[in-house]
Enzyme design. Structure first.
Site, short mmCIF file in Angstrom:
data_model
loop_
_atom_site.label_atom_id
_atom_site.label_comp_id
_atom_site.label_asym_id
_atom_site.label_seq_id
_atom_site.Cartn_x
_atom_site.Cartn_y
_atom_site.Cartn_z
N ARG A 203 1.36 37.23 60.66
CA ARG A 203 1.15 38.19 59.56
C ARG A 203 2.30 38.08 58.57
NH1 ARG A 203 2.96 42.97 60.31
NH2 ARG A 203 1.91 43.43 62.29
N TYR B 270 -11.23 43.37 34.94
CA TYR B 270 -12.15 43.02 36.03
C TYR B 270 -12.64 44.31 36.72
CZ TYR B 270 -13.59 41.23 40.60
OH TYR B 270 -14.29 40.96 41.73
N ASP C 225 -3.13 38.71 35.27
CA ASP C 225 -4.16 38.17 36.15
C ASP C 225 -4.65 36.88 35.49
OD1 ASP C 225 -6.56 37.51 37.41
OD2 ASP C 225 -7.04 39.60 37.87
N LYS D 228 -11.61 31.82 43.07
CA LYS D 228 -12.26 31.24 41.89
C LYS D 228 -11.81 29.78 41.71
CE LYS D 228 -13.57 35.49 41.88
NZ LYS D 228 -12.97 36.55 41.08
C1 LIG Z 1 -12.57 37.94 41.38
C2 LIG Z 1 -11.46 38.53 40.61
C3 LIG Z 1 -10.56 39.42 41.19
C4 LIG Z 1 -10.68 39.90 42.62
O1 LIG Z 1 -10.51 38.88 43.52
P1 LIG Z 1 -11.21 38.83 45.00
O2 LIG Z 1 -10.76 37.52 45.51
O3 LIG Z 1 -12.68 38.94 44.78
O4 LIG Z 1 -10.68 39.99 45.77
C5 LIG Z 1 -9.53 39.89 40.40
N1 LIG Z 1 -9.41 39.55 39.11
C6 LIG Z 1 -10.27 38.70 38.51
C7 LIG Z 1 -10.08 38.35 37.08
C8 LIG Z 1 -11.32 38.17 39.23
O5 LIG Z 1 -12.19 37.35 38.63
#
Ligand SMILES: *Cc1c(COP(=O)(O)O)cnc(C)c1O
Length: 398
Positions: A51, A103, A175, A200
């Site tokens: 962890r 998001y 982000d 992504k």
């Molecule tokens: C998908 C996404 C998230 C969240 O990520 P997860 O892996 O689904 O928890 C946060 N910010 C953006 C811009 C995203 O596209």
């Protein structure tokens, strides 16, 4: 041997290679062990419990540090876990400024934590200079940015926000999920922290959910690693291994993503069934020049509004053969989402309106298929969409 600084594609391909001192395996082994033996009494090794630290997770963290130009990285089980970890830096009374069109999952988390008093929260319009400058002038502990934004692909001038945030003593978090480190490096623009949903583009194959936070500063990075261990949100070794494998091809994937996106934008632009197209690569995009300056490519997400709202959306989606109706983005396969009912359903109707999310809006994540097939597939579906709305209007007249 002369040493030179390799480009990011090279760093990604070679991340963790020849790490295995025992067998000399070229590809790094996967360390599943939850626990690690002490070398002897009072002699801990680099890792004690998975962890808090795991060798396979470290390899992914190091690769992300290299690609984002940071000093430390924490790899988490999901993108939301990375965001949750970053939010631990705020205490009750601290003011967080966040984009009104962020998001959907981030919007929901910020809203819920704010309602419980975890911090003060102000939704900001980062596309109106006056709005963000005024709100930042009245003080903030943290500024949250997403650029390009989701789903309307608006661009925030990261450097400009950083400058004023510095003056106000606020941390800037970006982000960077939509761009990936292949197209944008917020730390080079002055940001303190970069957050990724590695689900992504970084993993890129739609088979892992993961996240990461990369820190420009070592000490803050350690603070975040402490929180991630404390909260228990660190990523599994298997997920890290798979994500590292995906990351190796990020650069070459991104090239094809961009080529296909260019073809589709050309087709969608000016199409009779399309009311509006949102893509920062178009000279008509209000922040085209900023995107050109700030990014190394315009990205592989296109949002567009169909004439005829939900009726057109339904028949368009039914007509697609090589595109899946699904949330998420950044995978090898082309995906399409309807933000109002899918990705942004967690937003209140009012917040959706404020973010500009209407019923005819679709968000396309362009994949790596042959672009000519995508153009044909979407073209055919657009013809269906157009036909469906003209039928409806004839009914309406009769
Ligand atoms: C998908 C996404 C998230 C969240 O990520 P997860 O892996 O689904 O928890 C946060 N910010 C953006 C811009 C995203 O596209």
């Amino acid at each position: 041997m002369t040493s030179f600084k390799p480009h990011s594609a090279t760093l990604a391909v070679r991340a963790g290679l020849e790490d295995d001192t025992q067998y000399g395996a070229v590809v790094p082994p996967l360390h599943f062990s939850s626990t690690f033996a002490f070398a002897g009494f009072g002699q801990p090794r680099a890792h004690d419990y998975s962890r808090s630290g795991n060798p396979t997770r470290d390899l992914l963290a190091n690769a992300l540090i290299d690609l984002e130009g940071g000093q430390a990285a924490t790899v988490t089980a999901t993108g939301m876990a990375a965001i949750t970890t970053v939010l631990q830096l705020l205490k009750p009374g601290d003011r967080l400024l966040a984009p009104a069109d962020c998001y959907g999952g981030t919007w929901r988390l910020l809203d819920a934590l704010h309602q419980r008093g975890a911090f003060e929260l102000e939704w900001v319009d980062f596309y109106s200079d006056d709005d963000w400058r005024n709100k930042l002038e009245s003080g903030a502990a943290m500024v949250w940015l997403e650029s390009p934004s989701n789903p309307l692909l608006r661009i925030t001038d990261i450097r400009a926000v950083v400058e004023q945030a510095r003056a106000s003593g606020a941390l800037v978090v970006v982000d960077n999920t939509f761009m990936s480190p292949a197209l944008q490096n917020p730390i080079a623009l002055g940001a303190d922290l970069v957050v990724h949903s590695t689900t992504k583009y970084i993993n890129g194959h739609s088979d892992v959910v993961g996240g990461a936070v990369i820190s420009a500063d070592k000490e803050r990075g350690q603070q975040l690693a402490w929180w991630a261990n404390c909260l228990g949100v660190t990523a599994s070794a298997f997920d890290c291994w798979q994500t590292l494998r995906g990351l190796r091809t990020l650069d070459v994937r991104m090239q094809r993503h961009l080529e296909n996106t260019t073809l589709l934008v050309e087709m969608l632009e000016g199409h009779a069934a399309v009311e509006h197209i949102y893509y920062p690569g178009l000279p008509s995009h209000p922040q085209h020049a900023l995107a050109e300056r700030q990014q190394r490519g315009f990205g592989a997400v296109i949002s567009f509004e169909l004439e005829g709202g939900e009726t057109a959306v339904r028949s368009f989606l039914d007509g697609l053969e090589f595109v899946s109706l699904a949330e998420s983005l950044g995978g090898v396969e082309t995906l399409i989402a309807h933000p109002a009912t899918m990705t942004h359903a967690a937003m209140s109707a009012d917040a959706q309106r404020r973010a500009g999310i209407r019923s005819g809006l679709l968000r396309l994540s362009v994949g790596l298929e042959d672009g000519r097939d995508l153009v044909r597939d979407l073209g055919r579906a657009l013809v269906r969409a157009k036909a469906s709305t003209s039928k409806v209007s004839r009914h309406a007249v009769a």
